[in-house]
Design an enzyme around this catalytic site. Structure first.
Site, PDB file in Angstrom:
ATOM      1  CB  CYS A  74      -0.892   0.064   1.230  1.00 37.89           C
ATOM      2  SG  CYS A  74      -1.784  -1.421   1.552  1.00 37.89           S
ATOM      3  CG  ASP A  79       1.130   4.665   3.699  1.00 38.13           C
ATOM      4  OD1 ASP A  79       1.835   5.669   3.709  1.00 38.13           O
ATOM      5  OD2 ASP A  79       0.090   4.536   3.021  1.00 38.13           O
ATOM      6  CB  CYS A 127       3.126   9.686   1.278  1.00 38.31           C
ATOM      7  SG  CYS A 127       1.700   9.516   2.350  1.00 38.31           S
ATOM      8  CB  CYS A 182      -1.341   9.066   6.889  1.00 38.43           C
ATOM      9  SG  CYS A 182      -0.850   8.830   5.183  1.00 38.43           S
TER      10      CYS A 182
END
Lengths: 396, 141
Positions: B35, B37, B60, B104
């Site tokens: 993905c 992350d 990110c 996130c």
């Protein structure tokens, strides 16, 4: 140091293109459809620009239609060929897995309307062969759509060979040449291209100006209805200052092509060599059959957006194949199509040069990318696992 | 408007508490490299207080910023208080995240909970399973 290495996204308009634009805004403001003298003068300028575009790709002036850009040209070419095909009971379109979304999304819509869409798989460097195209063509095929050069990984596809196959089988060929103009010598006659799209802002022209080449006799239907501009195929008062400016840009770009290639290619290769020194990195795309301006890498153990943001802090404008930046979490369809796994595709970087690039800039970018990749890897749990052998390296 | 708030960019550029705690009392890792992350949180806990916290993140800009601010929000706090940290609180502390980056902040909350769960299990401390999410990576499944 400021470095703009995102020329595949858009280029800086050239001085001559800007001056032509400003001059046309002042002097050629009249509507080319008007009968009065200023209008007719504007019409002449429009047709002069059309001839310049035609000459740049080996076409005739009446085979050029001005549009708002690459996406519109892509849409119009595909939809025109599809509509014509449907009338003859042909509903199959052959394309590739690495096309621009302006092509892929148009094909998806046609699929919903009952068309059969075949997306040819590509090689690990992003190539499709003429043999693949030949094998996929049948009597129901109404269009082959293969891009001239890929916008992400820079691979240049064998359009002339594919064109020969399509012509022999009587199937029209559309090529999205948005990234190729000013980079590759295009001759629509010799290469047997029936439809070709291009966009001025990719070769130092203004935004909002594109063109669609349509070989004489090929069907073309309009997407925008209204007045009779562009011989009834694209309504709306022409963006004359933009078109005049774009004509200056395409003339410069095609005239200086070999000179620009000779200048940029060694810098591209210097950049590729420098970034290849980073352990567990890989160049994406063809080594030789590659746009002279394009460098595209994946770095294992990091994520592309973080790299881009940190490069930006160092004055370096770059881009990533990671769609993270464009509002989607999916990695690039191009990187997945060439066989990069998801976890590698997330760590990508595209650097696209132009003829103003210098060796100092290239060396600066190499230093900064090395530094930032190292920094991000140091805070990456993935990198720790790779280093400690808990996870296997994918890029050796 | 820029993609990220100044607060996100500050935590991205100058992440707090990056690193590893070798003798951590609790370690939690969530996310999936597929993905894009992965977050890993290390906790040092003394008398029910989080005395130190470090993180490692693959991801990110907003993933790095979310981990950074989350460590600040729980450092020096009782474990019971860290358990109440929500992803919303993480996002708010960053002056907001773009809608498609909210996951996130979810990862940050989950990584902390995963580390606390690890601490509970290592020390035989009873806990209520309902307090812990399944740590699934929804957009990959």
């Amino acid at each position: 140091m400021q470095v703009y290495f995102d020329n595949a996204a858009t280029t800086k308009p050239s001085r001559a293109a800007i001056e032509a634009y400003a001059k046309a805004l002042c002097e050629d403001f009249a509507n080319p459809s008007s009968l009065h003298e200023p209008g007719q003068k504007a019409k002449e300028k429009l047709e002069e620009a059309r001839a310049v575009f035609a000459a740049a790709i080996g076409a005739k002036a009446n085979e050029i239609y001005f549009t708002s850009g690459g996406s519109e040209s892509d849409n119009q070419a595909i939809i025109s060929a599809a509509r014509a095909g449907k009338r003859k009971g042909k509903n199959k379109i052959i394309s590739t897995a690495i096309e621009h979304h302006a092509v892929l999304h148009t094909l998806n819509k046609l699929k919903q309307d009952g068309f059969e869409i075949v997306l040819l798989p590509v090689s690990s460097t992003g190539l499709v062969t003429a043999e693949q195209v030949a094998a996929a063509i049948d009597e129901r095929t109404c269009l082959v759509a293969v891009m001239y050069a890929n916008n992400e990984i820079g691979t240049v596809l064998p359009i002339a060979e594919i064109g020969a196959v399509c012509r022999a089988r009587g199937v029209p060929l559309f090529t999205d040449a948005v990234q190729a103009v000013g980079h590759e010598k295009i001759d629509v006659q010799a290469q047997n291209i029936d439809y070709l799209s291009l966009s001025a802002h990719k070769f130092h022209g203004p935004k909002g100006v594109g063109a669609l080449y349509v070989r004489k006799g090929m069907p073309l239907s309009s997407l925008i209805e209204g007045g009779a501009q562009e011989r009834g195929r694209r309504a709306g008062t022409e963006n004359l200052p933009g078109i005049i400016s774009a004509a200056v840009a395409i003339e410069e770009a095609t005239k200086n092509l070999e000179q620009n290639r000779a200048r940029v290619l060694p810098l591209r290769d210097r950049l590729i060599a420098g970034l290849s020194e980073i352990p567990h990195s890989v160049l994406n795309g063809e080594k030789e059959k590659r746009l002279f301006s394009n460098v595209h890498f994946c770095f294992e153990g990091i994520e592309g957006e973080s790299l881009l943001l940190m490069l930006s802090d160092q004055g370096i404008a770059a881009s990533s194949g990671s769609a993270c930046t464009s509002g989607s979490l999916d990695p690039s369809h191009v990187l997945l199509a060439i066989g990069r796994p998801h976890e590698i595709a997330h760590g990508s970087l595209r650097l696209t040069l132009d003829e103003t690039a210098t060796a100092e800039q290239v060396d600066y970018v190499i230093d900064k990318v090395k530094e930032i990749v190292g920094y991000l890897r140091n805070m990456s749990p993935v990198w720790r696992d790779l280093k400690e052998g808990k996870r296997e390296f994918i890029i050796k | 408007m820029a993609l990220y708030s100044e607060k996100v960019m500050d935590h991205f550029r100058n992440p707090r508490n990056v690193g590893v705690i070798e003798d951590a009392d609790g370690v939690g890792e969530v996310g999936n490299a597929k993905c894009g992350d992965i977050m890993k949180i290390y906790l040092k806990i003394n008398g029910g207080i989080i005395t130190d916290v470090k993180f490692e993140t693959f991801g990110c800009g907003s993933a790095i910023a979310s981990s950074s601010i989350a460590t600040e929000l729980i450092k020096g706090k009782p474990v019971s208080e860290a358990m109440t940290l929500t992803n919303k609180a993480v996002a708010e502390a960053l002056d907001g995240l773009p809608a498609y980056k909210m996951h996130c902040s979810v990862l940050a909350e989950e990584a902390i909970k995963a580390a606390i769960l690890d601490y509970y299990e290592k020390n035989g401390i009873p806990y209520d399973e309902k307090d812990f999410p399944s740590f699934s990576c929804e957009h990959c499944d």
